[in-house]
Design an enzyme around this catalytic site. Sequence first.
Site, PDB file in Angstrom:
ATOM      1  N   GLY A  81      -5.905   4.415  -8.086  1.00  0.00           N
ATOM      2  CA  GLY A  81      -4.870   5.429  -7.923  1.00  0.00           C
ATOM      3  C   GLY A  81      -5.070   6.157  -6.610  1.00  0.00           C
ATOM      4  N   ARG A  84      -6.752  10.084  -2.413  1.00  0.00           N
ATOM      5  CA  ARG A  84      -6.697  11.050  -1.292  1.00  0.00           C
ATOM      6  C   ARG A  84      -5.357  10.966  -0.578  1.00  0.00           C
ATOM      7  NH1 ARG A  84      -9.121   8.546   3.746  1.00  0.00           N
ATOM      8  NH2 ARG A  84      -9.070   6.342   3.294  1.00  0.00           N
ATOM      9  N   LYS A 103      -1.940  11.669   3.662  1.00  0.00           N
ATOM     10  CA  LYS A 103      -3.205  10.993   3.382  1.00  0.00           C
ATOM     11  C   LYS A 103      -4.346  11.874   3.863  1.00  0.00           C
ATOM     12  CE  LYS A 103      -5.418   6.472   3.777  1.00  0.00           C
ATOM     13  NZ  LYS A 103      -5.289   5.094   4.257  1.00  0.00           N
ATOM     14  N   GLY A 116     -11.156  13.505  -1.559  1.00  0.00           N
ATOM     15  CA  GLY A 116      -9.718  13.471  -1.313  1.00  0.00           C
ATOM     16  C   GLY A 116      -9.330  13.711   0.133  1.00  0.00           C
ATOM     17  N   ARG A 166       1.890   9.451   6.368  1.00  0.00           N
ATOM     18  CA  ARG A 166       2.267   8.033   6.312  1.00  0.00           C
ATOM     19  C   ARG A 166       3.688   7.893   5.800  1.00  0.00           C
ATOM     20  NH1 ARG A 166      -1.749   4.271   3.167  1.00  0.00           N
ATOM     21  NH2 ARG A 166      -1.136   5.496   1.369  1.00  0.00           N
ATOM     22  N   ARG A 173       1.923  -1.270  -4.894  1.00  0.00           N
ATOM     23  CA  ARG A 173       0.917  -2.263  -4.507  1.00  0.00           C
ATOM     24  C   ARG A 173       0.828  -3.348  -5.578  1.00  0.00           C
ATOM     25  NH1 ARG A 173      -3.015   1.624  -1.870  1.00  0.00           N
ATOM     26  NH2 ARG A 173      -1.772   3.493  -1.661  1.00  0.00           N
ATOM     27  N   ASP A 244      -5.298  -3.657  -4.310  1.00  0.00           N
ATOM     28  CA  ASP A 244      -4.695  -2.318  -4.263  1.00  0.00           C
ATOM     29  C   ASP A 244      -4.281  -1.950  -2.842  1.00  0.00           C
ATOM     30  OD1 ASP A 244      -7.687  -2.341  -4.250  1.00  0.00           O
ATOM     31  OD2 ASP A 244      -7.395  -0.321  -3.494  1.00  0.00           O
ATOM     32  N   ASN A 245      -4.611  -2.795  -1.877  1.00  0.00           N
ATOM     33  CA  ASN A 245      -4.169  -2.549  -0.505  1.00  0.00           C
ATOM     34  C   ASN A 245      -3.091  -3.544  -0.080  1.00  0.00           C
ATOM     35  OD1 ASN A 245      -5.963  -0.448  -0.287  1.00  0.00           O
ATOM     36  ND2 ASN A 245      -7.569  -1.667   0.664  1.00  0.00           N
TER      37      ASN A 245
HETATM   38  P1  AMP Z   1      -9.435   2.338   0.161  1.00  0.00           P
HETATM   39  O1  AMP Z   1     -10.694   1.593   0.392  1.00  0.00           O
HETATM   40  O2  AMP Z   1      -9.120   3.378   1.207  1.00  0.00           O
HETATM   41  O3  AMP Z   1      -8.281   1.453  -0.113  1.00  0.00           O
HETATM   42  O4  AMP Z   1      -9.673   3.227  -1.145  1.00  0.00           O
HETATM   43  C1  AMP Z   1      -9.959   2.665  -2.414  1.00  0.00           C
HETATM   44  C2  AMP Z   1      -9.807   3.731  -3.470  1.00  0.00           C
HETATM   45  O5  AMP Z   1     -10.708   4.814  -3.220  1.00  0.00           O
HETATM   46  C3  AMP Z   1      -8.413   4.347  -3.541  1.00  0.00           C
HETATM   47  O6  AMP Z   1      -8.119   4.603  -4.888  1.00  0.00           O
HETATM   48  C4  AMP Z   1      -8.581   5.608  -2.742  1.00  0.00           C
HETATM   49  O7  AMP Z   1      -7.638   6.575  -3.106  1.00  0.00           O
HETATM   50  C5  AMP Z   1      -9.997   6.033  -3.077  1.00  0.00           C
HETATM   51  N1  AMP Z   1     -10.637   6.832  -2.024  1.00  0.00           N
HETATM   52  C6  AMP Z   1     -11.054   6.426  -0.801  1.00  0.00           C
HETATM   53  N2  AMP Z   1     -11.576   7.448  -0.105  1.00  0.00           N
HETATM   54  C7  AMP Z   1     -11.504   8.553  -0.898  1.00  0.00           C
HETATM   55  C8  AMP Z   1     -11.890   9.924  -0.763  1.00  0.00           C
HETATM   56  N3  AMP Z   1     -12.463  10.396   0.349  1.00  0.00           N
HETATM   57  N4  AMP Z   1     -11.654  10.746  -1.814  1.00  0.00           N
HETATM   58  C9  AMP Z   1     -11.080  10.302  -2.936  1.00  0.00           C
HETATM   59  N5  AMP Z   1     -10.698   9.027  -3.140  1.00  0.00           N
HETATM   60  C10 AMP Z   1     -10.906   8.149  -2.132  1.00  0.00           C
HETATM   61 MG    MG Z   2      -6.465   1.647  -0.565  1.00  0.00          MG
END
Ligand code: AMP
Ligand code: MG
Length: 481
Positions: A81, A84, A103, A116, A166, A173, A244-245
């Site tokens: 989910g 952040r 973001k 976040g 963004r 996704r 998820d990306n």
């Molecule tokens: P990402 O690798 O950026 O695609 O992030 C994978 C997951 O981790 C997603 O659910 C993001 O929302 C969460 N996430 C990444 N960085 C943070 C952060 N600093 N605080 C909270 N959630 C994060």
């Molecule tokens: Mg992501």
Amino acid sequence: MHFKQDFFEQLPDFYEEVLPAGLPSPHWLAWSDDAAALLGLQQADEPLLQQLAGNQRMPGASYYAQVYSGHQFGGYSPQLGDGRSIILGEAVGPQGHWDVALKGAGPTPFSRHGDGRAVTRSAIREFLVSEALFHLGIPTTRALAVIGSELPVWRESLEKGAITVRLARSHIRFGHFEHCYYSTGGKAERVRQLADFTIAQHFPHLDCDAAGYQQWFVEVVEATARLIASWQAIGFAHGVMNTDNMSIVGDSFDFGPFAFLDTFKEDFICNHSDPEGRYAFGQQPGIGLWNLQCLAQALTPIISSDALLAALRCYQPMLVKHYLQLMRQKMGLPDASAVPAENDLALIGAFTTMLEQQGLDYTLTFRQFASLDPTSASSALRDEFVDTAAFDHWLAQYRQRLGPIPDVGQWQAQRRQHNPQYILRNYLAQQVIVAAEQGDTAPLQRLYRALRSPYDTTSEFAEFSQRPPAWGEGLIMSCSS
Ligand code: AMP
Ligand code: MG
């Protein structure tokens, strides 16, 4: 900004409401006029700054974090989910609507142990790459702005918090569908609800019935194949191709430790957290299929297995077809039905193998195709190569395939339109980030200007079309963001 709230109003089970935590002392670090035009926005004024920083409410906005799951590095994570990122709704622009997301706006119910937040460095990288890919003609989410602040954020060291604003055609996704499927034990209702929304919003030419769902999946496969073909042709490594990306509309999405290739290296890994190279540059086409298989599994409640498999089988030919088309344009090979695709793929592969063996820069070497002149043995392209005998051997085959060029000047000009001069090299991003962190955004503005015209024929930004210095070659980024 004028918002509609279709996701918010129609899919109440797919998000949690959450307000941004706010940013102290916000200031503009970057602003994209091109992205602003998509929303019909005129200027980056103070009220807008406070709204996008999350310090004041934006009229017409909702504030929510979407729920999704995803396969991360091959394993299923059931509860992801927006950890952040907070979405404000769909802003209606002159030519369509764009999800607006903040973001780095603070914790959400999906933040798990994260804060976040995003830091200046990652926010600037996301801004630059979104706009760079767009101007290279590659489907991508966009970035309206980066907002800097004095908020202390702890990563490997103390940094400052920032927000990337963004814009996305959709934030849905592959992982959204996986969440619907696995969290309900494979029941059709929730998958169908999300599919119907996705089709209505983004594939409006299709019906929400069995035939429509099938065709929709074919189109998702095709969009993904085209996207990844375009990454391979431009030399872009995403770095974290977790499901998820992966955007359901086939946009480049969720940028972290991405890299444009400097030296061509098939097995180049840009993500520090990926020592096995699951997401290495040359693995991306195969991972695209792997991810589509995950999506297909999640769609089994509404699409027959036979139809899903038939669509998946189209992925590789679609990707190769699009890649071949792009590479032919780069090399100036006319589309010739008489020439088997295998022959051209072998010719292209022989060229990239030479690049790899001789340690050559992908972008700069391709740019030199514009220096080829059939009447002359020498060229700036040939000068790039150390082993000129190998190059001459290849060139003879290439010339035979190329045939006569009626108008050399025009042919060379066309090559410049398909082989960029400016890409977002990691070391360039790094340089402007360091300056911005010290309060000087002029280098960031200048790099951004160059990236808006990647195929430029002047040498106004010549300093950006150089091989990296030793410290900047093949920089590997950490996932920390
Ligand atoms: P990402 O690798 O950026 O695609 O992030 C994978 C997951 O981790 C997603 O659910 C993001 O929302 C969460 N996430 C990444 N960085 C943070 C952060 N600093 N605080 C909270 N959630 C994060
Ligand atoms: Mg992501």
